[in-house]
Scaffold this motif. Structure first.
Motif, PDB file in Angstrom:
ATOM      1  N   CYS A  43      37.602  32.589  22.172  1.00  0.00           N
ATOM      2  CA  CYS A  43      38.452  33.268  23.149  1.00  0.00           C
ATOM      3  C   CYS A  43      37.949  34.679  23.404  1.00  0.00           C
ATOM      4  N   THR A  44      38.225  35.170  24.590  1.00  0.00           N
ATOM      5  CA  THR A  44      37.954  36.551  24.957  1.00  0.00           C
ATOM      6  C   THR A  44      39.195  37.361  24.627  1.00  0.00           C
ATOM      7  N   VAL A  45      39.005  38.536  24.026  1.00  0.00           N
ATOM      8  CA  VAL A  45      40.133  39.342  23.572  1.00  0.00           C
ATOM      9  C   VAL A  45      40.064  40.722  24.223  1.00  0.00           C
ATOM     10  N   GLY A  46      41.225  41.239  24.633  1.00  0.00           N
ATOM     11  CA  GLY A  46      41.275  42.566  25.225  1.00  0.00           C
ATOM     12  C   GLY A  46      42.534  43.307  24.824  1.00  0.00           C
ATOM     13  N   LEU A  47      42.472  44.622  24.860  1.00  0.00           N
ATOM     14  CA  LEU A  47      43.613  45.483  24.576  1.00  0.00           C
ATOM     15  C   LEU A  47      44.206  45.915  25.905  1.00  0.00           C
ATOM     16  N   TYR A  48      45.503  45.684  26.083  1.00  0.00           N
ATOM     17  CA  TYR A  48      46.207  45.997  27.328  1.00  0.00           C
ATOM     18  C   TYR A  48      47.301  47.008  27.058  1.00  0.00           C
ATOM     19  N   ASN A  49      47.552  47.879  28.015  1.00  0.00           N
ATOM     20  CA  ASN A  49      48.653  48.824  27.849  1.00  0.00           C
ATOM     21  C   ASN A  49      49.957  48.174  28.303  1.00  0.00           C
ATOM     22  N   GLY A  50      51.036  48.925  28.274  1.00  0.00           N
ATOM     23  CA  GLY A  50      52.346  48.391  28.625  1.00  0.00           C
ATOM     24  C   GLY A  50      52.465  47.943  30.070  1.00  0.00           C
ATOM     25  N   GLU A  51      51.526  48.356  30.917  1.00  0.00           N
ATOM     26  CA  GLU A  51      51.515  47.952  32.320  1.00  0.00           C
ATOM     27  C   GLU A  51      50.548  46.788  32.555  1.00  0.00           C
ATOM     28  N   MET A  52      50.086  46.183  31.472  1.00  0.00           N
ATOM     29  CA  MET A  52      49.171  45.033  31.501  1.00  0.00           C
ATOM     30  C   MET A  52      47.831  45.361  32.161  1.00  0.00           C
TER      31      MET A  52
ATOM     32  N   LEU B 273      43.928  46.288  31.431  1.00  0.00           N
ATOM     33  CA  LEU B 273      42.930  46.211  30.374  1.00  0.00           C
ATOM     34  C   LEU B 273      42.384  47.603  30.112  1.00  0.00           C
ATOM     35  N   VAL B 274      42.502  48.071  28.865  1.00  0.00           N
ATOM     36  CA  VAL B 274      42.012  49.391  28.509  1.00  0.00           C
ATOM     37  C   VAL B 274      40.838  49.338  27.546  1.00  0.00           C
ATOM     38  N   GLN B 275      40.615  48.185  26.916  1.00  0.00           N
ATOM     39  CA  GLN B 275      39.483  48.060  26.012  1.00  0.00           C
ATOM     40  C   GLN B 275      39.164  46.586  25.792  1.00  0.00           C
ATOM     41  N   SER B 276      37.927  46.210  26.092  1.00  0.00           N
ATOM     42  CA  SER B 276      37.478  44.860  25.757  1.00  0.00           C
ATOM     43  C   SER B 276      37.172  44.823  24.272  1.00  0.00           C
ATOM     44  N   LEU B 277      37.550  43.737  23.632  1.00  0.00           N
ATOM     45  CA  LEU B 277      37.327  43.593  22.200  1.00  0.00           C
ATOM     46  C   LEU B 277      36.372  42.434  21.951  1.00  0.00           C
ATOM     47  N   THR B 278      36.198  42.080  20.723  1.00  0.00           N
ATOM     48  CA  THR B 278      35.302  41.010  20.332  1.00  0.00           C
ATOM     49  C   THR B 278      35.827  39.646  20.755  1.00  0.00           C
ATOM     50  N   SER B 279      34.936  38.689  20.881  1.00  0.00           N
ATOM     51  CA  SER B 279      35.364  37.304  21.047  1.00  0.00           C
ATOM     52  C   SER B 279      35.761  36.783  19.679  1.00  0.00           C
ATOM     53  N   VAL B 280      36.688  35.845  19.666  1.00  0.00           N
ATOM     54  CA  VAL B 280      37.154  35.302  18.391  1.00  0.00           C
ATOM     55  C   VAL B 280      37.402  33.810  18.551  1.00  0.00           C
ATOM     56  N   ASN B 281      37.069  33.059  17.521  1.00  0.00           N
ATOM     57  CA  ASN B 281      37.321  31.625  17.521  1.00  0.00           C
ATOM     58  C   ASN B 281      38.671  31.392  16.855  1.00  0.00           C
ATOM     59  N   VAL B 282      39.702  31.131  17.659  1.00  0.00           N
ATOM     60  CA  VAL B 282      41.058  30.979  17.127  1.00  0.00           C
ATOM     61  C   VAL B 282      41.243  29.689  16.340  1.00  0.00           C
TER      62      VAL B 282
ATOM     63  N   LEU C 222      50.745  43.350  24.644  1.00  0.00           N
ATOM     64  CA  LEU C 222      49.960  42.160  24.339  1.00  0.00           C
ATOM     65  C   LEU C 222      48.562  42.605  23.987  1.00  0.00           C
ATOM     66  N   ALA C 223      47.950  41.975  23.033  1.00  0.00           N
ATOM     67  CA  ALA C 223      46.595  42.344  22.680  1.00  0.00           C
ATOM     68  C   ALA C 223      45.646  41.169  22.772  1.00  0.00           C
ATOM     69  N   LEU C 224      46.137  40.071  23.122  1.00  0.00           N
ATOM     70  CA  LEU C 224      45.287  38.903  23.127  1.00  0.00           C
ATOM     71  C   LEU C 224      45.383  38.184  24.453  1.00  0.00           C
TER      72      LEU C 224
END
Length: 96
Positions: free
Chosen positions: A61-70, A72-81, A10-12
């Motif tokens: 929304c707040t966006v983050g990069l997660y590994n397969g174990e859920m 958080l490995v990297q916080s990303l930019t906020s995005v307006n969905v 999951l990335a979002l």
């Protein structure tokens, strides 16, 4: 350090400004088998699944990069969905 390589499940992660409203975004890319390598670009794409609340009601929304174990490995930019349905980011090569 060695390049970071992760299987993205999951990335979002969506968190709205209002704590009382919880919603999810239907992510179409990446999929479970997607691999993003450190230093390379990865794309995130999503669609409105037609269920309430709609993306137009969610907004920023707040966006983050997660590994397969859920984890958080990297916080990303906020995005307006409500205004966009994708973005691209560069995976960090190493993590502290």
């Amino acid at each position: 350090m060695s390049p970071f390589k992760t299987l993205i499940s999951l990335a979002l992660l969506v968190s709205t400004r209002l704590a009382l409203v919880q919603a999810s975004v239907y992510v179409t890319n990446p999929v479970q088998s997607t691999v993003c390598n450190g230093g390379q670009s990865c794309s995130v794409e999503w669609v409105d699944n037609g269920e309430s609340p709609l993306l137009s009601d969610i907004g920023e929304c707040t966006v983050g990069l997660y590994n397969g174990e859920m984890v958080l490995v990297q916080s990303l930019t906020s995005v307006n969905v409500a205004n966009t349905n994708s973005f691209t980011f560069t995976v960090r090569v190493s993590f502290i």
